[in-house]
Design an enzyme around this catalytic site. Structure first.
Site, PDB file in Angstrom:
ATOM      1  N   LYS A  71       2.219 -49.440   1.460  1.00  0.00           N
ATOM      2  CA  LYS A  71       2.671 -48.628   0.332  1.00  0.00           C
ATOM      3  C   LYS A  71       4.070 -48.054   0.570  1.00  0.00           C
ATOM      4  O   LYS A  71       4.929 -48.100  -0.312  1.00  0.00           O
ATOM      5  CB  LYS A  71       1.659 -47.505   0.077  1.00  0.00           C
ATOM      6  CG  LYS A  71       2.054 -46.511  -0.993  1.00  0.00           C
ATOM      7  CD  LYS A  71       0.850 -45.723  -1.474  1.00  0.00           C
ATOM      8  CE  LYS A  71       0.028 -45.158  -0.350  1.00  0.00           C
ATOM      9  NZ  LYS A  71       0.739 -44.142   0.446  1.00  0.00           N
ATOM     10  N   THR A  73       6.314 -49.210   2.610  1.00  0.00           N
ATOM     11  CA  THR A  73       7.240 -50.336   2.654  1.00  0.00           C
ATOM     12  C   THR A  73       7.647 -50.758   1.251  1.00  0.00           C
ATOM     13  O   THR A  73       8.833 -50.989   0.969  1.00  0.00           O
ATOM     14  CB  THR A  73       6.598 -51.518   3.405  1.00  0.00           C
ATOM     15  OG1 THR A  73       6.294 -51.113   4.740  1.00  0.00           O
ATOM     16  CG2 THR A  73       7.525 -52.722   3.442  1.00  0.00           C
ATOM     17  N   ARG A  94       7.498 -38.663   2.034  1.00  0.00           N
ATOM     18  CA  ARG A  94       6.962 -37.652   2.939  1.00  0.00           C
ATOM     19  C   ARG A  94       7.472 -37.887   4.352  1.00  0.00           C
ATOM     20  O   ARG A  94       7.890 -38.980   4.711  1.00  0.00           O
ATOM     21  CB  ARG A  94       5.435 -37.710   2.951  1.00  0.00           C
ATOM     22  CG  ARG A  94       4.782 -37.375   1.617  1.00  0.00           C
ATOM     23  CD  ARG A  94       3.301 -37.659   1.657  1.00  0.00           C
ATOM     24  NE  ARG A  94       3.042 -39.069   1.912  1.00  0.00           N
ATOM     25  CZ  ARG A  94       1.962 -39.547   2.498  1.00  0.00           C
ATOM     26  NH1 ARG A  94       1.030 -38.723   2.924  1.00  0.00           N
ATOM     27  NH2 ARG A  94       1.809 -40.829   2.674  1.00  0.00           N
ATOM     28  N   LYS A 105      -2.583 -44.734  13.001  1.00  0.00           N
ATOM     29  CA  LYS A 105      -2.130 -45.131  11.673  1.00  0.00           C
ATOM     30  C   LYS A 105      -0.687 -45.621  11.676  1.00  0.00           C
ATOM     31  O   LYS A 105      -0.300 -46.513  10.941  1.00  0.00           O
ATOM     32  CB  LYS A 105      -2.276 -43.960  10.706  1.00  0.00           C
ATOM     33  CG  LYS A 105      -1.789 -44.260   9.291  1.00  0.00           C
ATOM     34  CD  LYS A 105      -1.981 -43.047   8.392  1.00  0.00           C
ATOM     35  CE  LYS A 105      -1.387 -43.307   7.017  1.00  0.00           C
ATOM     36  NZ  LYS A 105       0.076 -43.336   7.035  1.00  0.00           N
ATOM     37  N   ALA A 273      -3.140 -36.887   2.446  1.00  0.00           N
ATOM     38  CA  ALA A 273      -3.830 -36.916   1.152  1.00  0.00           C
ATOM     39  C   ALA A 273      -5.339 -36.856   1.297  1.00  0.00           C
ATOM     40  O   ALA A 273      -6.031 -36.563   0.322  1.00  0.00           O
ATOM     41  CB  ALA A 273      -3.434 -38.160   0.372  1.00  0.00           C
ATOM     42  N   PHE A 301      -2.256 -42.341   0.832  1.00  0.00           N
ATOM     43  CA  PHE A 301      -3.494 -43.128   0.788  1.00  0.00           C
ATOM     44  C   PHE A 301      -3.691 -43.762  -0.593  1.00  0.00           C
ATOM     45  O   PHE A 301      -2.721 -44.099  -1.263  1.00  0.00           O
ATOM     46  CB  PHE A 301      -4.688 -42.283   1.224  1.00  0.00           C
ATOM     47  CG  PHE A 301      -4.662 -41.916   2.686  1.00  0.00           C
ATOM     48  CD1 PHE A 301      -4.550 -42.892   3.657  1.00  0.00           C
ATOM     49  CD2 PHE A 301      -4.718 -40.592   3.100  1.00  0.00           C
ATOM     50  CE1 PHE A 301      -4.510 -42.569   5.007  1.00  0.00           C
ATOM     51  CE2 PHE A 301      -4.678 -40.255   4.450  1.00  0.00           C
ATOM     52  CZ  PHE A 301      -4.580 -41.246   5.397  1.00  0.00           C
ATOM     53  N   PHE A 381       1.853 -61.288   2.024  1.00  0.00           N
ATOM     54  CA  PHE A 381       1.679 -61.613   3.440  1.00  0.00           C
ATOM     55  C   PHE A 381       1.806 -63.128   3.613  1.00  0.00           C
ATOM     56  O   PHE A 381       1.529 -63.900   2.684  1.00  0.00           O
ATOM     57  CB  PHE A 381       0.314 -61.134   3.954  1.00  0.00           C
ATOM     58  CG  PHE A 381       0.268 -59.683   4.350  1.00  0.00           C
ATOM     59  CD1 PHE A 381       0.125 -59.311   5.673  1.00  0.00           C
ATOM     60  CD2 PHE A 381       0.379 -58.687   3.389  1.00  0.00           C
ATOM     61  CE1 PHE A 381       0.075 -57.970   6.048  1.00  0.00           C
ATOM     62  CE2 PHE A 381       0.331 -57.352   3.739  1.00  0.00           C
ATOM     63  CZ  PHE A 381       0.177 -56.986   5.077  1.00  0.00           C
ATOM     64  N   TRP A 409       9.181 -56.591   2.839  1.00  0.00           N
ATOM     65  CA  TRP A 409       9.087 -56.481   4.304  1.00  0.00           C
ATOM     66  C   TRP A 409       9.931 -57.582   4.946  1.00  0.00           C
ATOM     67  O   TRP A 409      10.666 -57.330   5.893  1.00  0.00           O
ATOM     68  CB  TRP A 409       7.624 -56.611   4.747  1.00  0.00           C
ATOM     69  CG  TRP A 409       7.418 -56.361   6.215  1.00  0.00           C
ATOM     70  CD1 TRP A 409       7.116 -55.176   6.810  1.00  0.00           C
ATOM     71  CD2 TRP A 409       7.524 -57.326   7.276  1.00  0.00           C
ATOM     72  NE1 TRP A 409       7.024 -55.326   8.174  1.00  0.00           N
ATOM     73  CE2 TRP A 409       7.273 -56.649   8.491  1.00  0.00           C
ATOM     74  CE3 TRP A 409       7.808 -58.689   7.314  1.00  0.00           C
ATOM     75  CZ2 TRP A 409       7.292 -57.277   9.728  1.00  0.00           C
ATOM     76  CZ3 TRP A 409       7.832 -59.332   8.551  1.00  0.00           C
ATOM     77  CH2 TRP A 409       7.579 -58.637   9.740  1.00  0.00           C
TER      78      TRP A 409
END
Length: 556
Positions: A71, A73, A94, A105, A273, A301, A381, A409
């Site tokens: 998210k 990224t 954030r 994480k 979150a 999240f 991906f 990415w």
């Protein structure tokens, strides 16, 4: 394949003064933290708030899985891509917490060729905001315990203190502690505990405050405990809100950094979150809206947590709703929601993808229920197959929602141009009639049941005996008119982290309510969600090092 940190360290950063100049700021508007980081001065925040506001794009996601969603990224890559197609864009993110950075994480600076920089600084100590919040929280604890030690003029019951100390690390050994041992001069013995810094109400207040005076007022309204007569005690009773605000006078200023491709990014505040409200600061978002024609921001999240809280808690304080919502999904994660083990995600599996789509479908419906236009971004991906991509696009389009693949990415802004063009078209072509899902005048019980039924898809709510008593007590104090901040597992729409996809026929149990009156919401604790996480068996810290020149190693 290069790691995120290798990519970031190969990037030649622009002086932050040049990044600021892109959005009309000068060196006088900044408080410099070296060459590549700066805080925005209060006078500048006030000045740009008078500018016309840009369009606000909220990036959220499906429920996270170990397969990864990306998210942050996509948020960064979309911002770069918007600039690449000629849209003056600012990103608002954030700040990472050291807990997940050194735990499992990871950070919150994006990845690959869609990162905010300098990533080492942002993921570690940055400009000291986390330390300031930690110190402010613990100063309140020290002053509170000293008040009790020095005569307890306010008649505070040590057994009913709800304020905890914090540290910005995952440290399960500190969840429950006893303080004040060692005799009369060492303090009054009592049970205490630690939360992680990002769960502190001080963090929530910093992110929801609109200026220094509002910050001070919110700090004064923090409930720290209750008297022997069971009346609430707030910080202003202790007369220390001014001292606490003083400790935060620099931390409340938004931080300006840049992406790999030179997009300005305001990175400020970092409540989780799953245990807090999961959004960056109002001051950062407002400043970004005054500087750019488009602002890309994210909520923590999945949409059931971060986006719901962004829309029901932050937006009423911000005074502006998103002009579009982008939901990030990956084929890998949807297959996991469809029952595939993590080890088997690389194999083509359209039936599992179709089954897992139920999770994305629920999030789409939820965001549409707020009256907002929705776009889905498929974060690509290498293992995704043409057949899977075609199947997922068809499923999404059948919901009447636009979709585009993002390859930011790997390709940076080039991999996000189609998504950027789609999002800008949707904003131009759509009208939205934003509405929160519950009314502020509703009681806490009704608000919680509304979230569980409308957002999670549950049948109802079970309140523990303690929570039922708190509902009655909070109503007496007038706290029932505050918004609800659900503390729930991020992995499922339900309160059971193992229930993936779109579970049905479940109830959510509220074990306890915690008043965060300074922040302006009530936290509802569900399941076994912890406000102090623990470290995994092999934390990410085991891979970290620093070379003789001071360069970070193993930081993602």
């Amino acid at each position: 394949m290069k790691t995120d940190i290798e990519i970031s360290q190969e990037t030649t950063l622009q002086p932050i003064k040049e990044i600021a100049a892109q959005v009309g700021l000068t060196e006088d508007d900044l408080e410099l933290y070296g060459k590549y980081k700066a805080k925005v001065e209060f006078e500048t925040i006030a000045k740009v708030s008078k500018n016309s506001q840009g369009k606000l794009i909220l990036v959220t996601s499906i429920n996270p899985t170990p397969a990864g969603e990306g998210k942050s990224t996509v948020t960064v890559g979309l911002g770069d891509a918007m600039n690449a197609i000629g849209k003056k864009t600012v990103i608002a993110l954030r700040e990472p917490s050291l807990g997940p950075v050194m735990g499992i994480k990871g950070g919150a600076t994006g990845g690959g060729y869609a990162q905010v920089l300098p990533m080492e600084d942002i993921n570690l100590h940055f400009t000291g905001d986390m330390h300031a919040i930690t110190t402010t929280n613990n100063a309140l604890s020290a002053l509170l315990d000293n008040h009790i030690q020095q005569g307890n003029e306010l008649n505070i019951d040590p057994r009913r203190i709800i304020w905890k100390r914090v540290v910005d690390l995952n440290d399960r050994a500190l969840r429950n502690v006893v303080i004040g041992l060692g005799g009369p001069i060492q303090g009054v013995p009592r049970e205490d505990g630690f939360d992680i810094t990002v769960a502190s109400e001080i963090m929530a207040i910093l992110c929801l405050a609109t200026d220094l005076e509002n910050l001070k007022q919110r700090l004064g309204n923090i409930v720290v405990g209750y008297t022997y007569d069971k009346e609430p005690v707030i910080v202003s009773d202790l007369k220390i809100e001014g001292a606490l605000a003083l400790l935060l006078k620099d931390a409340i200023k938004p931080n300006l950094v840049q992406t790999i491709f030179g997009t300005p990014a305001l990175v400020h505040g970092g409540p989780f979150a799953n245990i807090a409200h999961g959004c960056n600061s109002i001051l950062a978002t407002r400043t970004a809206l005054g500087l750019g024609d488009y602002v890309i921001t994210e909520a923590g999240f999945g949409a059931d947590l971060g986006a719901e809280k962004f829309l029901d808690i932050k937006v009423p304080n911000l005074g502006k709703a998103p002009d579009a919502v982008v939901i990030v999904a990956t084929i890998r994660a949807l297959k996991m929601h469809g029952g595939v083990a993590k080890t088997d995600l690389s194999a083509e599996n359209v039936p599992a993808l179709t089954a897992g789509f139920a999770n994305l479908k629920k999030h789409i419906e939820n965001m549409q229920s707020y009256g907002l236009p929705v776009v889905v971004a498929i974060n690509e991906f290498i293992s995704d197959t043409d057949k899977e991509l075609a199947a997922l696009k068809e499923l999404i389009e059948n919901q009447g929602v636009s979709v585009e693949v993002a390859s930011v990415w790997e390709k940076g802004p080039e991999g996000g141009k189609k998504l950027a063009e789609l999002v800008s078209r949707v904003i131009d072509d759509s009208d939205h009639n934003f509405k929160t899902i519950y009314k502020s005048a509703s009681g806490l019980e009704e608000k919680i049941e509304t979230i569980v039924k409308k957002i999670y898809g549950g049948n109802g709510v079970n309140f523990s005996p303690k929570a039922k008593n708190q509902l009655a007590t909070f109503s007496q104090y007038g706290w029932d008119r505050l918004p609800v901040c659900m503390a729930k597992t991020q992995y499922s729409l339900s309160d059971n982290p193992q229930a993936l996809g779109a579970p049905m026929d479940f109830t959510v149990t509220i074990r306890e309510l915690v008043p965060k009156v300074g922040a302006g919401f009530i936290v509802a604790l569900t399941g076994d969600v912890m406000t102090m996480p623990g470290l995994p068996k092999k934390p990410a810290a085991l891979n970290m090092d620093v070379d003789k020149d001071g360069n970070a190693i193993g930081l993602f």
